[in-house]
Design a protein around this motif. Structure first.
Motif, short mmCIF file in Angstrom:
data_model
loop_
_atom_site.label_atom_id
_atom_site.label_comp_id
_atom_site.label_asym_id
_atom_site.label_seq_id
_atom_site.Cartn_x
_atom_site.Cartn_y
_atom_site.Cartn_z
N PHE A 348 71.44 32.82 33.42
CA PHE A 348 72.12 34.10 33.54
C PHE A 348 73.53 34.02 32.97
O PHE A 348 73.98 34.92 32.25
CB PHE A 348 72.16 34.56 35.00
N GLU A 349 74.22 32.94 33.27
CA GLU A 349 75.59 32.79 32.78
C GLU A 349 75.64 32.58 31.27
O GLU A 349 76.58 33.00 30.60
CB GLU A 349 76.28 31.64 33.50
N GLU A 389 67.22 37.13 48.12
CA GLU A 389 67.93 36.17 48.97
C GLU A 389 68.27 34.90 48.19
O GLU A 389 69.37 34.35 48.32
CB GLU A 389 67.09 35.83 50.20
N VAL A 390 67.33 34.44 47.38
CA VAL A 390 67.56 33.22 46.58
C VAL A 390 68.64 33.50 45.53
O VAL A 390 69.57 32.70 45.34
CB VAL A 390 66.26 32.77 45.89
N PRO A 396 75.97 35.17 43.69
CA PRO A 396 76.39 36.29 44.52
C PRO A 396 76.70 37.53 43.68
O PRO A 396 77.48 37.46 42.72
CB PRO A 396 77.65 35.76 45.21
N GLY A 397 76.01 38.63 44.00
CA GLY A 397 76.21 39.86 43.23
C GLY A 397 75.43 39.89 41.93
O GLY A 397 75.57 40.85 41.15
N GLY A 398 74.61 38.89 41.68
CA GLY A 398 73.88 38.80 40.41
C GLY A 398 72.92 39.94 40.19
O GLY A 398 72.78 40.45 39.07
N LYS A 401 74.87 42.99 39.17
CA LYS A 401 75.38 42.82 37.80
C LYS A 401 74.28 43.07 36.78
O LYS A 401 74.53 43.57 35.69
CB LYS A 401 75.95 41.41 37.62
N ALA A 402 73.05 42.68 37.14
CA ALA A 402 71.92 42.89 36.23
C ALA A 402 71.35 44.30 36.34
O ALA A 402 70.42 44.66 35.61
CB ALA A 402 70.83 41.86 36.54
N GLY A 403 71.90 45.11 37.26
CA GLY A 403 71.45 46.49 37.40
C GLY A 403 70.23 46.65 38.27
O GLY A 403 69.51 47.66 38.18
N TYR A 404 69.94 45.67 39.14
CA TYR A 404 68.75 45.71 39.99
C TYR A 404 69.14 46.02 41.44
O TYR A 404 69.73 45.19 42.12
CB TYR A 404 68.02 44.37 39.96
#
Length: 434
Positions: A348-349, A389-390, A396-398, A401-404
Motif C-alpha cells: 500500500f505504501e 480489523e487486520v 491505521p486509517g488505511g 484512505k483507499a476509499g473503502y
C-alpha cells in the motif's frame, strides 16, 4: 457429460445427480469423466469474447444437454453480472480481482451459479431441498446471499464461532428467511466434518432431500474456471502473449483446482503457485510426498484456515495422482501472519494498492516464485473491508484512505446460541427442518 466418483470410477452419474448429492455415495468427490479440450481458435481469439460469452463456451461441455443452451445462457448472464478486472500492480505482476460480487468475495461466482442450477433442476419438486454448507468465512455469506428466498430451498450454514470477521458473520447471519446460520464452537474443520457426516448418513438422507454448496459440489467448482479464461482475455488485451504464472490463495484448494481444470481444457499457464497460511498441508506434501492433515491453526487469513483441504484429491487426480507430475506445474508456499501484515503495509505504501490478508499471501507467493522474464497474476479473493480489523492494525486509517467504508450492524453475541461440534445435535436440527 457424465461424472464419476474418485473412489469408485466404474459408475457414472448425471449432472443433476452430482449437484443434488454433493458427495458421491461412497463419500468421495465427483469429477467429470473427461476434461474436454476447447477449440484452439477459442483460446487464440479469447480477447474478443465478453465475460458471459466466455462462461457459456467454457461451461457448455459440462452442463448441456442436461441444461438447455438457452437456460445456460440466462444462468451465466445472471451469474457473471459484475466486473472481474485484471489490474496492473507493478511491472510483470497483475492482480485478478474476483471480489466485486454482492458479498465482496470470489465465492459469489460459485454460489450464484449453483443456486440457479439447483433452482432449474428443483422446479416442480414437491419437497423442499436442504442446502447444507460449512464456511471458514466467505463461503457462508456468498451461499446465504445466492440462495436467499430461492423457492423450494432451505439453507443451513455452519461457521466456526468467533473465527470469522464481524462483517463475514453479518453476511452469514443477516439474510434470515430460508437461510439458517449456525455458529459451531469449534474450527472450520469441525464444521466441514459435520457436513460430511450428514452426507454419509443414509437414514437422514432418506428423510431429508439434501445437497451441499461447499466447493465439494461440482456446481460451485465449475464456474470458477471461467474467471481464469477471462483473466487471459484481459492479459492478451494488455499486450501479453506469453503464458502467465498464476498464484492463488489456497485453503480448501477449490479455487486453484478450478484453475487447473481450466488449464487442462487448454488455458495457457506456465505454472501455478498455491499460497497458503501456516495451515501448510500441501506445501509439506510437495516437499515430502507425505499427505499429513493436522488440526486447524487460526490465522488472520481465516478463509485459508483448513487443516485437511477437501479439494486436494481432485487436484491430485488431475495429475494422475503422481507427485512428479504435480510438482512439474505446481509450487506452494506457506505465508505467516507477520509476512501478510508486512506485505499489506509495504504494498500500500509503495504502490497504493490495498489487499486483504488472503490476497497478500498470494502476492508473497508470486513475488517469491516469479522468475526473470516471466509475467503473471495473483488472485484477489476478498474485498479489503472484510478484514478491516487486520488492516486497521497494520495501516491505521488505511481503509478510509483507499476509499473503502461500509456501515453494517454488529451481531449481538450475547444472544448467540452456538452449537457444540457434535453430529447428533446437527442431525436433530436438520430433522426439524424436514
Amino acid at each position: 457429460m457424465q461424472y464419476l466418483s474418485l473412489a469408485s470410477p466404474g459408475k457414472r452419474y448425471s449432472l443433476k445427480e452430482v449437484l443434488f448429492k454433493g458427495l458421491a455415495p461412497d463419500g468421495s468427490l465427483f469429477m467429470p469423466e473427461e476434461i474436454p479440450a476447447l477449440d484452439p481458435d477459442f483460446i487464440r481469439n479469447i480477447q474478443d469474447y465478453s465475460l458471459p460469452q466466455l462462461a457459456f463456451e467454457v461451461l457448455k461441455p459440462f452442463v448441456t444437454p442436461d441444461v438447455p443452451e438457452q437456460t445456460l445462457q440466462q444462468i451465466v448472464n445472471d451469474t457473471f453480472s459484475f466486473e472481474i478486472p485484471l489490474k496492473p500492480v507493478e511491472e510483470a505482476i497483475q492482480v485478478l480481482e474476483v471480489y466485486h460480487g454482492p458479498t465482496q468475495a470470489f465465492k459469489d461466482v460459485g454460489a450464484r451459479f449453483l443456486s440457479r442450477l439447483l433452482g432449474h433442476f428443483n422446479r416442480g419438486e414437491s419437497r423442499k431441498l436442504l442446502v447444507l454448507t460449512a464456511t471458514s468465512g466467505d463461503t457462508g455469506g456468498a451461499v446465504a446471499h445466492g440462495f436467499h428466498r430461492v423457492p423450494g430451498i432451505e439453507v443451513v450454514v455452519l461457521y466456526p464461532n468467533g473465527k470469522v470477521s464481524p462483517y463475514q458473520e453479518y453476511q452469514i447471519t443477516s439474510p434470515g428467511d430460508n437461510v439458517h446460520a449456525i455458529a459451531v464452537n469449534g474450527s472450520f474443520d469441525d464444521c466441514q466434518r459435520l457436513v460430511k457426516d450428514a452426507f454419509k448418513d443414509d437414514a437422514l438422507r432418506q428423510l431429508v432431500y439434501m445437497t451441499s454448496a461447499n466447493s465439494i459440489n461440482m456446481g460451485r467448482l465449475l464456474p470458477q474456471m471461467v474467471y481464469y479464461f477471462h483473466a487471459l482475455a484481459q492479459y492478451r488485451r494488455a499486450g501479453f502473449n506469453d503464458a502467465p504464472v498464476v498464484t492463488v490463495p489456497s485453503g480448501n484448494f477449490g479455487n486453484i483446482t478450478a484453475a487447473m481444470l481450466a488449464h487442462k481444457m487448454g488455458l495457457p499457464v506456465k505454472r501455478f503457485v498455491a499460497a497458503t497460511n501456516v495451515n501448510d498441508v500441501v506445501p509439506r506434501f510437495l516437499a515430502s510426498g507425505a499427505y499429513a492433515p493436522h488440526a486447524t491453526i487460526a490465522t488472520i487469513a481465516n478463509a485459508m484456515d483448513v487443516g485437511d483441504p477437501s479439494n486436494f484429491p481432485r487436484m491430485y487426480a488431475l495429475y494422475h495422482n503422481q507427485l512428479s507430475e504435480l510438482k512439474a506445474e505446481v509450487t506452494s508456499f506457506a505465508v505467516s501472519d507477520e509476512e501478510i501484515k508486512q506485505t499489506i503495509k509495504a504494498v500500500f505504501e509503495k504502490v497504493g494498492y490495498l489487499m486483504d490478508p488472503h490476497t497478500a499471501a498470494a502476492y508473497v507467493g508470486i513475488k517469491k516464485e516469479l522468475r526473470q522474464g516471466e509475467n503473471g497474476f495473483f488472485v484477489s479473493t476478498a474485498h479489503p473491508f472484510k478484514f478491516g480489523e487486520v488492516i486497521d492494525e497494520v495501516l491505521p486509517g488505511g481503509l478510509a484512505k483507499a476509499g473503502y467504508e461500509i456501515d453494517f450492524p454488529k451481531l449481538d453475541r450475547t444472544q448467540l446460541k452456538a452449537m457444540a461440534p457434535e453430529y447428533a445435535e446437527l442431525r436433530k436440527r436438520i430433522k426439524k427442518m424436514a
